[in-house]
Design a protein around this motif. Structure first.
Motif, mmCIF file in Angstrom:
data_model
loop_
_atom_site.group_PDB
_atom_site.id
_atom_site.type_symbol
_atom_site.label_atom_id
_atom_site.label_comp_id
_atom_site.label_asym_id
_atom_site.label_seq_id
_atom_site.Cartn_x
_atom_site.Cartn_y
_atom_site.Cartn_z
ATOM 1 N N LEU A 1 -51.013 -46.703 -18.411
ATOM 2 C CA LEU A 1 -49.604 -46.490 -18.703
ATOM 3 C C LEU A 1 -49.327 -45.020 -19.015
ATOM 4 N N ILE A 2 -50.200 -44.392 -19.769
ATOM 5 C CA ILE A 2 -50.029 -42.974 -20.102
ATOM 6 C C ILE A 2 -50.115 -42.117 -18.839
ATOM 7 N N VAL A 3 -51.076 -42.406 -17.977
ATOM 8 C CA VAL A 3 -51.208 -41.655 -16.727
ATOM 9 C C VAL A 3 -49.961 -41.816 -15.877
ATOM 10 N N LEU A 4 -49.448 -43.033 -15.778
ATOM 11 C CA LEU A 4 -48.247 -43.291 -14.994
ATOM 12 C C LEU A 4 -47.044 -42.525 -15.540
ATOM 13 N N VAL A 5 -46.861 -42.539 -16.833
ATOM 14 C CA VAL A 5 -45.730 -41.840 -17.454
ATOM 15 C C VAL A 5 -45.847 -40.333 -17.233
ATOM 16 N N VAL A 6 -47.035 -39.781 -17.375
ATOM 17 C CA VAL A 6 -47.231 -38.345 -17.188
ATOM 18 C C VAL A 6 -46.964 -37.954 -15.742
ATOM 19 N N ARG A 7 -47.435 -38.755 -14.784
ATOM 20 C CA ARG A 7 -47.199 -38.434 -13.371
ATOM 21 C C ARG A 7 -45.727 -38.520 -13.015
ATOM 22 N N LEU A 8 -45.037 -39.516 -13.533
ATOM 23 C CA LEU A 8 -43.613 -39.642 -13.246
ATOM 24 C C LEU A 8 -42.811 -38.524 -13.898
ATOM 25 N N ALA A 9 -43.172 -38.156 -15.107
ATOM 26 C CA ALA A 9 -42.449 -37.098 -15.820
ATOM 27 C C ALA A 9 -42.728 -35.730 -15.211
ATOM 28 N N GLY A 10 -43.936 -35.530 -14.689
ATOM 29 C CA GLY A 10 -44.313 -34.243 -14.135
ATOM 30 C C GLY A 10 -43.975 -34.076 -12.672
ATOM 31 N N GLY A 11 -43.461 -35.088 -12.047
ATOM 32 C CA GLY A 11 -43.108 -34.998 -10.637
ATOM 33 C C GLY A 11 -44.261 -35.307 -9.711
ATOM 34 N N GLY A 12 -45.438 -35.579 -10.219
ATOM 35 C CA GLY A 12 -46.581 -35.911 -9.375
ATOM 36 C C GLY A 12 -47.197 -34.671 -8.756
ATOM 37 N N ALA A 13 -48.417 -34.809 -8.309
ATOM 38 C CA ALA A 13 -49.125 -33.682 -7.700
ATOM 39 C C ALA A 13 -48.757 -33.555 -6.237
ATOM 40 N N GLY A 14 -48.517 -32.349 -5.779
ATOM 41 C CA GLY A 14 -48.286 -32.097 -4.375
ATOM 42 C C GLY A 14 -46.890 -32.404 -3.887
ATOM 43 N N ARG A 15 -45.986 -32.680 -4.780
ATOM 44 C CA ARG A 15 -44.617 -32.940 -4.353
ATOM 45 C C ARG A 15 -43.767 -31.729 -4.659
ATOM 46 N N GLY A 16 -42.684 -31.608 -3.942
ATOM 47 C CA GLY A 16 -41.811 -30.454 -4.092
ATOM 48 C C GLY A 16 -40.745 -30.630 -5.149
ATOM 49 N N GLY A 17 -40.941 -31.503 -6.095
ATOM 50 C CA GLY A 17 -39.973 -31.723 -7.153
ATOM 51 C C GLY A 17 -39.287 -33.062 -6.996
ATOM 52 N N PRO A 18 -38.175 -33.260 -7.703
ATOM 53 C CA PRO A 18 -37.509 -34.551 -7.693
ATOM 54 C C PRO A 18 -36.997 -34.970 -6.318
ATOM 55 N N GLY A 19 -36.669 -34.034 -5.463
ATOM 56 C CA GLY A 19 -36.136 -34.362 -4.150
ATOM 57 C C GLY A 19 -37.195 -34.636 -3.105
ATOM 58 N N GLY A 20 -38.460 -34.606 -3.472
ATOM 59 C CA GLY A 20 -39.534 -34.827 -2.517
ATOM 60 C C GLY A 20 -40.104 -33.514 -2.029
ATOM 61 N N PRO A 21 -40.903 -33.577 -0.972
ATOM 62 C CA PRO A 21 -41.532 -32.369 -0.472
ATOM 63 C C PRO A 21 -40.525 -31.378 0.104
ATOM 64 N N ASP A 22 -40.832 -30.108 -0.021
ATOM 65 C CA ASP A 22 -39.970 -29.044 0.481
ATOM 66 C C ASP A 22 -40.177 -28.904 1.990
ATOM 67 N N PRO A 23 -39.145 -29.146 2.809
ATOM 68 C CA PRO A 23 -39.317 -29.064 4.255
ATOM 69 C C PRO A 23 -39.693 -27.663 4.738
ATOM 70 N N GLU A 24 -39.198 -26.654 4.071
ATOM 71 C CA GLU A 24 -39.526 -25.276 4.475
ATOM 72 C C GLU A 24 -41.008 -24.985 4.244
ATOM 73 N N GLU A 25 -41.551 -25.524 3.175
ATOM 74 C CA GLU A 25 -42.983 -25.345 2.898
ATOM 75 C C GLU A 25 -43.805 -26.017 3.991
ATOM 76 N N GLY A 26 -43.376 -27.166 4.455
ATOM 77 C CA GLY A 26 -44.064 -27.855 5.542
ATOM 78 C C GLY A 26 -44.040 -27.047 6.829
ATOM 79 N N ARG A 27 -42.898 -26.416 7.110
ATOM 80 C CA ARG A 27 -42.798 -25.580 8.309
ATOM 81 C C ARG A 27 -43.721 -24.361 8.218
ATOM 82 N N ARG A 28 -43.761 -23.747 7.036
ATOM 83 C CA ARG A 28 -44.628 -22.578 6.857
ATOM 84 C C ARG A 28 -46.098 -22.958 7.038
ATOM 85 N N ARG A 29 -46.463 -24.096 6.501
ATOM 86 C CA ARG A 29 -47.854 -24.549 6.625
ATOM 87 C C ARG A 29 -48.180 -24.875 8.084
ATOM 88 N N ALA A 30 -47.263 -25.554 8.773
ATOM 89 C CA ALA A 30 -47.481 -25.874 10.188
ATOM 90 C C ALA A 30 -47.598 -24.601 11.020
#
Length: 79
Positions: free
Chosen positions: A22-51
């Motif tokens: 439960l603690i891990v779940l709360v921390v991941r939800l509060a922190g936005g999760g690893a590898g995501r571009g924030g609350p709106g999901g991944p940043d499309p521009e970052e994906g284009r730069r990586r591609a």
């Protein structure tokens, strides 16, 4: 009489594991999760730069020719 202690330890162990999850779940939800571009999901521009960087590397190594490079670059930029 001794069986009650075994069930108590098992219950305590399951309770601690559940609490840790439960603690891990709360921390991941509060922190936005690893590898995501924030609350709106991944940043499309970052994906284009990586591609584009991967495409440039493949072209530099000679894995793809100029025509394929140009076609894939055009598709990346259309997204």
């Amino acid at each position: 009489m001794g069986a009650g202690w075994a069930w108590g330890w098992l219950f305590l162990l399951l309770l601690l594991v559940g609490l840790a999850l439960l603690i891990v779940l709360v921390v991941r939800l509060a922190g936005g999760g690893a590898g995501r571009g924030g609350p709106g999901g991944p940043d499309p521009e970052e994906g284009r730069r990586r591609a584009r960087a991967i495409l440039d590397e493949r072209y530099a190594r000679g894995e793809i020719d100029s025509a394929e490079y140009d076609e894939r670059l055009r598709r990346i930029q259309e997204r």
